[in-house]
Design a protein around this motif. Structure first.
Motif, mmCIF file in Angstrom:
data_model
loop_
_atom_site.group_PDB
_atom_site.id
_atom_site.type_symbol
_atom_site.label_atom_id
_atom_site.label_comp_id
_atom_site.label_asym_id
_atom_site.label_seq_id
_atom_site.Cartn_x
_atom_site.Cartn_y
_atom_site.Cartn_z
ATOM 1 N N ARG A 1 29.559 40.362 33.156
ATOM 2 C CA ARG A 1 29.527 39.432 34.307
ATOM 3 C C ARG A 1 30.313 39.983 35.488
ATOM 4 O O ARG A 1 30.158 39.540 36.603
ATOM 5 C CB ARG A 1 30.123 38.079 33.909
ATOM 6 C CG ARG A 1 29.303 37.295 32.946
ATOM 7 C CD ARG A 1 29.708 35.823 32.951
ATOM 8 N NE ARG A 1 31.142 35.635 32.901
ATOM 9 C CZ ARG A 1 31.847 35.523 31.773
ATOM 10 N NH1 ARG A 1 31.232 35.584 30.622
ATOM 11 N NH2 ARG A 1 33.151 35.336 31.803
ATOM 12 N N PHE A 2 31.186 40.900 35.233
ATOM 13 C CA PHE A 2 31.908 41.665 36.245
ATOM 14 C C PHE A 2 32.693 40.788 37.226
ATOM 15 O O PHE A 2 32.578 40.926 38.444
ATOM 16 C CB PHE A 2 30.922 42.555 37.005
ATOM 17 C CG PHE A 2 31.465 43.916 37.343
ATOM 18 C CD1 PHE A 2 32.798 44.236 37.152
ATOM 19 C CD2 PHE A 2 30.637 44.889 37.876
ATOM 20 C CE1 PHE A 2 33.302 45.485 37.466
ATOM 21 C CE2 PHE A 2 31.113 46.152 38.205
ATOM 22 C CZ PHE A 2 32.451 46.438 37.991
ATOM 23 N N GLU A 3 33.516 39.930 36.681
ATOM 24 C CA GLU A 3 34.338 39.072 37.540
ATOM 25 C C GLU A 3 35.346 39.885 38.340
ATOM 26 O O GLU A 3 35.886 39.419 39.331
ATOM 27 C CB GLU A 3 35.077 38.037 36.678
ATOM 28 C CG GLU A 3 34.148 36.975 36.128
ATOM 29 C CD GLU A 3 34.813 36.108 35.074
ATOM 30 O OE1 GLU A 3 36.051 36.012 35.075
ATOM 31 O OE2 GLU A 3 34.071 35.537 34.256
ATOM 32 N N THR A 4 35.620 41.098 37.873
ATOM 33 C CA THR A 4 36.620 41.939 38.545
ATOM 34 C C THR A 4 35.993 42.860 39.595
ATOM 35 O O THR A 4 36.696 43.703 40.146
ATOM 36 C CB THR A 4 37.308 42.859 37.514
ATOM 37 O OG1 THR A 4 36.283 43.613 36.870
ATOM 38 C CG2 THR A 4 38.096 42.107 36.485
ATOM 39 N N ARG B 1 35.088 43.408 32.575
ATOM 40 C CA ARG B 1 34.498 42.090 32.858
ATOM 41 C C ARG B 1 35.512 41.129 33.473
ATOM 42 O O ARG B 1 35.250 40.475 34.457
ATOM 43 C CB ARG B 1 33.951 41.516 31.552
ATOM 44 C CG ARG B 1 33.335 40.155 31.685
ATOM 45 C CD ARG B 1 32.682 39.730 30.401
ATOM 46 N NE ARG B 1 33.649 39.668 29.306
ATOM 47 C CZ ARG B 1 33.406 39.090 28.140
ATOM 48 N NH1 ARG B 1 32.232 38.540 27.928
ATOM 49 N NH2 ARG B 1 34.306 39.062 27.194
ATOM 50 N N ILE B 2 36.693 41.043 32.839
ATOM 51 C CA ILE B 2 37.738 40.160 33.353
ATOM 52 C C ILE B 2 39.045 40.945 33.447
ATOM 53 O O ILE B 2 39.254 41.898 32.720
ATOM 54 C CB ILE B 2 37.959 38.925 32.446
ATOM 55 C CG1 ILE B 2 38.003 39.349 30.970
ATOM 56 C CG2 ILE B 2 36.903 37.870 32.656
ATOM 57 C CD1 ILE B 2 38.475 38.272 30.050
ATOM 58 N N GLY B 3 39.906 40.518 34.359
ATOM 59 C CA GLY B 3 41.156 41.250 34.580
ATOM 60 C C GLY B 3 42.187 40.963 33.507
ATOM 61 O O GLY B 3 42.525 39.803 33.264
ATOM 62 N N ASP B 4 42.675 41.983 32.847
ATOM 63 C CA ASP B 4 43.772 41.810 31.893
ATOM 64 C C ASP B 4 44.439 43.143 31.603
ATOM 65 O O ASP B 4 43.835 44.201 31.747
ATOM 66 C CB ASP B 4 43.320 41.149 30.580
ATOM 67 C CG ASP B 4 41.992 41.663 30.076
ATOM 68 O OD1 ASP B 4 41.594 42.776 30.489
ATOM 69 O OD2 ASP B 4 41.360 40.975 29.259
ATOM 70 N N SER B 5 45.706 43.072 31.222
ATOM 71 C CA SER B 5 46.426 44.297 30.878
ATOM 72 C C SER B 5 47.458 43.997 29.795
ATOM 73 O O SER B 5 48.188 43.013 29.901
ATOM 74 C CB SER B 5 47.113 44.888 32.110
ATOM 75 O OG SER B 5 47.786 43.890 32.825
ATOM 76 N N LYS B 6 47.455 44.816 28.763
ATOM 77 C CA LYS B 6 48.355 44.595 27.626
ATOM 78 C C LYS B 6 48.467 45.902 26.848
ATOM 79 O O LYS B 6 47.503 46.659 26.783
ATOM 80 C CB LYS B 6 47.741 43.527 26.718
ATOM 81 C CG LYS B 6 48.728 42.847 25.792
ATOM 82 C CD LYS B 6 48.125 41.598 25.178
ATOM 83 C CE LYS B 6 47.462 41.873 23.866
ATOM 84 N NZ LYS B 6 46.770 40.724 23.298
ATOM 85 N N ILE B 7 49.638 46.158 26.249
ATOM 86 C CA ILE B 7 49.769 47.362 25.427
ATOM 87 C C ILE B 7 50.633 47.071 24.200
ATOM 88 O O ILE B 7 51.624 46.370 24.292
ATOM 89 C CB ILE B 7 50.356 48.549 26.258
ATOM 90 C CG1 ILE B 7 50.302 49.861 25.480
ATOM 91 C CG2 ILE B 7 51.764 48.290 26.738
ATOM 92 C CD1 ILE B 7 48.949 50.505 25.456
ATOM 93 N N ASN B 8 50.202 47.586 23.063
ATOM 94 C CA ASN B 8 50.984 47.494 21.826
ATOM 95 C C ASN B 8 51.022 48.893 21.216
ATOM 96 O O ASN B 8 50.001 49.406 20.770
ATOM 97 C CB ASN B 8 50.320 46.493 20.861
ATOM 98 C CG ASN B 8 50.985 46.497 19.493
ATOM 99 O OD1 ASN B 8 52.131 46.949 19.350
ATOM 100 N ND2 ASN B 8 50.283 46.010 18.491
#
Ligand SMILES: [Fe+2]
Ligand SMILES: [Fe+2]
Length: 662
Positions: free
Chosen positions: A148-151, A354-361
Motif C-alpha cells: 500500500r506504500f503509506e511511506t 509499506r509502513i514506517g517503523d524502525s527497531k533492532i534486536n
C-alpha cells in the motif's frame, strides 16, 4: 431581546459555516487538480533497466495515440523521438497501450531530463541518471514489500537525499495479486515521486507475480539484461558490482503449494531446476567472477525453508557477498551457517516499505535474536536499505521511517577480501573428560579486518580440523560477528568421543586432554507424554504415558530403563523419567505445582532436559508456558510401562523407550 439574541446566533452560525467552507475549498481544489492531471497517462513514466549508456522510459496511455519523448542532459541539448505503442495483455477487454522508449547512446553517469507528451497534448516531466563507469562510489537503495506504500512520500524524500544510482525492489510492489492490473498502474502513476526520477530493477514477489508484472516490468528487464529463457531472472553489472535478481516464486510459491498435497508436479520441478541452474551459471560467468562484490536478490528470504534448501549451497559456492530479500516484512541479518564462510555471505531480509517503523534486536552473547537460527545475528524493522560501495568495502544502512523521522536502524560494512581475526588468551578445560563429554574452549577474538567477520575457532583434534562456530550455552548458542576493531571473549563446547589422548591445537596453543571410558549412560530427548489410554489425552485420567528417544552415550552395551517416577518435593510434584540408575545422564523432569496436572496431548521438548515451575524449555531454548488442568487433590502414580531396550554404546545408537501405548 430574544429576537436580537436569535439574530446574533444566526450570524455566528453563518460566519462559522463560511469559515468551514473556506477551509474545505482548497482541499477540494487540490483533489480536483489531481483528478485533472494527465488523465490519459494510466502509468508512468518510470525508468527500467538502467545502463551506462541507456535506459528504458516506460509509460501507459489509456488508448493508442502518438506519443513522444524529449530528453537531454540540458535544455539546449534536447532530442525528441516518436515512441510507438506496444499493445499488451487485455485488461477488462481492453488491450494495454504501453510505450517503451529505449534510449541508447547516452553519456554515463549523467542526469537527463525528459518530457513525455501524448498526442492529446497531455505531458509528464521527469529525469533520470545513467549508470557510472569506474565510479569511485556507487550508491543504491534496496526496498521490499511496498504494497500500500503509506511511506511513499517519505521514501521519495529519503531517496532524493541519498541520490542513489539505482534502486532494487525485492518484490511485493503491489498489495493484491499479479492479475490486478490497476494496482500496478496506480503504483507507477501515484506512488512516490522517486519513480519518475530514479530507475528501479524489480523482483517479482508472490503478490505481483503474473501477466501484469511481465507487461510493466519483466518484458523490459529480460530484453535489456542477461536473463533466463523461461523465467524472470536477470543479472547486470555496475561498477564493481554484479547484481543477480532471481525469481523465488517457482520454489517458495509454486513448489510449496504443489508439494503441500504430495509431490511436486513436473512443470514446477522443471521451472525450479531451470532457475537454479541459471543462477549457478550466472555466478560462474566472468561478469560475476571478476566483480568485486556479487549481490543476489529474491523475494523469499533465508528464513523460508525452500529458499534455505536451494540457495545457500549455490550462493556460497558462487561467492555471493550479500543477499537481499523480503516477504516476511521483518528485518533480519544473518551470516552463512558454514564457519569457513561466515560473514563472507550475508543474508539480509528487509523490513517492509509499506509502513514506517524502525527497531533492532541484536540479542546478547548468549541469546539469539531469532531462536530458530544461530546464524541470524539481528532482527528488527526498517523501511529501506541504503548501500554505498567504495572500492573493496560495501556499507549498508537499514533506514527506518517511523514517526515522520528518518532513523538509521543499523549500519554494517562488508569487505570483499578475506576476513582478518586475532585470537588471544586461549584456554581449554578440563584436562580429562568422560567419552561424549565436552571441553570448554575460550579465547579473546579481535576483528582486525575492514568488514564484518564471524568468530570461528579452528581446532586441530589429533590431526583433524574441527570448528567451534556457536558460542554460549548449548541450547541457545549462537554465531557471533564482530565489527572492524571490535573484541569479544567467547567460549564454546567441543565434544570429545574417542577414548585416549586428544592433542588439541588452536592458533599456536596446544592442550592434551584425556578421554576416559564411560559406563553405559543414557541421554533422553524428545519427551512425549499422554494422559490416559486413549488415542489422545484424557484430561480426567491420572495415568500418564511417557515416551522419549534415548541414546547410549557410554562405551559399553547396557539396558536403559524407562523408569518414570513420581515424587513430591518442596510442595511440587515431580515426575521424572529414567533418573533412578547411577548411570543415567540428564533425565527429563516435569515439575508440577502441588495438586495440579499437566494438560495436553503429546508434548515435544527436543533438546530439553528440564521442565519446572510452569515453564518448559522448548526447541532452541525458548521458554513456553506449560498449561495445567483443574485442581486434583489426590494425584496417583503415573504409569510409564516397562518396555526396555538393550542399547549398544555411543555412535548414535538411538533407541526409543516408551510407555504401554503410543
Ligand atoms: Fe509482502
Ligand atoms: Fe511476499
Amino acid at each position: 431581546m430574544e429576537k436580537r439574541l436569535l439574530l446574533k446566533k444566526r450570524i455566528c452560525s453563518f460566519l462559522v459555516a463560511c469559515a468551514m467552507l473556506l477551509a474545505i475549498v482548497p482541499v477540494q481544489a487540490l483533489a480536483v487538480n489531481e483528478e485533472n492531471g494527465p488523465k490519459s497517462f494510466l502509468a508512468g513514466p518510470f525508468m527500467l533497466a538502467p545502463k551506462t549508456d541507456g535506459i528504458v522510459v516506460t509509460w501507459e496511455l489509456d488508448k493508442a495515440m502518438k506519443s513522444t519523448i524529449a530528453y537531454g542532459p540540458s535544455a539546449d541539448q534536447m532530442k525528441t523521438v516518436d515512441v510507438p505503442v506496444e499493445e499488451g495483455e487485455p485488461f477488462q477487454g481492453v488491450p494495454m497501450h504501453m510505450y517503451r522508449a529505449r534510449l541508447t547512446g547516452l553519456t554515463p553517469d549523467t542526469r537527463y531530463t525528459y518530457k513525455v507528451t501524448a498526442e492529446n497534448g497531455e505531458s509528464v516531466e521527469g529525469s533520470f541518471r545513467t549508470l557510472p563507469v569506474n565510479a569511485e562510489e556507487i550508491r543504491f537503495v534496496v526496498m521490499s514489500d511496498s504494497h500500500r506504500f503509506e511511506t511513499a512520500e517519505q521514501v521519495s524524500a529519503a531517496i532524493a537525499k541519498f541520490d542513489p544510482h539505482f534502486i532494487l525492489h525485492t518484490g511485493d510492489t503491489v498489495e493484491g495479486t499479479g492479475s490486478q492490473k490497476d494496482q500496478f498502474a496506480y503504483i507507477f502513476r501515484n506512488a512516490g515521486d522517486f519513480l519518475h526520477h530514479y530507475p528501479v530493477v524489480f523482483n517479482s514477489g508472490n503478490h505481483d507475480y503474473g501477466t501484469y508484472f511481465d507487461e510493466y516490468i519483466s518484458k523490459t528487464q529480460k530484453e535489456q539484461y542477461h536473463s533466463n529463457e523461461n523465467g524472470r531472472n536477470v543479472s547486470f553489472n555496475v561498477g564493481g558490482l554484479h547484481i543477480t535478481m532471481v525469481d523465488s516464486n517457482p520454489w517458495s510459491l509454486f513448489e510449496l503449494n504443489s508439494s503441500s498435497g504430495g509431490s511436486v508436479d513436473p512443470a514446477t520441478k522443471k521451472l525450479v531446476e531451470d532457475s537454479l541452474n541459471w543462477l549457478k551459471d550466472d555466478l560462474a560467468s566472468p561478469e560475476a567472477k571478476n566483480a568485486t562484490f556479487r549481490v543476489l536478490t529474491m523475494h523469499h528470504p533465508y528464513e523460508d525453508d525452500l529458499t534455505r534448501k536451494y540457495i545457500p549451497p549455490i550462493a556460497e559456492a558462487g561467492n555471493v557477498n550479500i543477499m537481499f530479500a523480503g516477504h516476511t516484512h521483518e528485518y533480519s541479518r544473518g551470516v552463512s551457517a558454514d564457519p569457513t564462510r561466515g560473514a563472507k555471505t550475508l543474508y539480509v531480509t528487509q523490513g517492509d516499505a509499506r509502513i514506517g517503523d524502525s527497531k533492532i534486536n541484536l540479542g546478547k552473547d548468549n541469546e539469539r535474536p531469532n531462536e530458530n537460527f544461530a546464524e541470524i545475528l539481528a532482527t528488527g524493522k526498517g523501511d529501506m536499505i541504503e548501500c554505498t560501495v567504495k572500492g573493496d568495502v560495501l556499507t549498508y544502512s537499514n533506514i527506518g521511517l517511523s514517526g515522520g523521522e528518518e532513523k538509521v536502524v543499523e549500519t554494517v560494512s562488508l569487505f570483499s577480501g578475506e576476513p582478518s581475526l586475532q585470537y588471544e588468551d586461549i584456554s581449554i578445560t578440563p584436562d580429562s573428560v568422560l567419552s561424549g563429554a565436552t571441553v570448554k574452549i575460550s579465547a579473546k577474538v579481535t576483528n582486525t579486518g575492514k568488514g564484518l567477520a564471524t568468530a570461528a575457532f579452528q581446532i586441530n583434534d589429533n590431526g583433524k580440523d574441527r570448528y567451534l562456530y556457536n558460542f554460549g550455552d548449548k541450547a541457545t548458542s549462537r554465531v557471533v560477528a564482530l565489527k572492524p576493531g571490535e573484541s569479544k571473549t567467547l567460549s564454546g563446547e567441543l565434544e570429545l568421543v574417542e577414548l585416549g589422548k586428544h592433542t588439541l591445537k588452536m592458533e599456536g596453543y596446544t592442550k592434551n586432554v584425556e578421554v576416559a571410558f564411560r559406563n553405559a549412560t543414557y541421554s533422553y530427548d524428545n519427551l512425549r507424554v499422554k494422559l490416559g489410554d486413549g488415542e489422545t489425552s484424557d484430561l480426567t485420567s491420572d495415568k500418564m504415558h511417557v515416551k522419549a528417544d534415548v541414546k547410549n552415550i557410554g562405551n559399553e552395551t547396557g539396558t536403559a530403563e524407562p523408569a518414570a517416577h513420581d515424587q513430591w518435593a518442596g510442595g511440587r510434584r515431580r515426575i521424572g523419567i529414567a533418573r533412578r540408575g547411577r548411570n543415567q545422564d540428564g533425565g527429563i523432569h516435569l515439575y508440577l505445582p502441588h495438586g495440579r496436572r499437566l494438560r495436553g496431548a503429546h508434548r515435544r521438548f527436543p533438546g530439553a532436559d528440564r521442565v519446572h515451575s510452569g515453564r518448559d524449555t522448548g526447541r532452541a531454548g525458548r521458554s513456553r508456558p506449560v498449561r495445567y488442568g483443574e485442581r486434583r487433590p489426590d494425584p496417583r502414580q503415573p504409569d510409564a510401562g516397562s518396555i526396555q531396550r538393550r542399547l549398544r554404546p555411543v555412535a548414535g545408537r538411538l533407541g526409543r523407550l516408551c510407555g504401554d501405548s503410543g
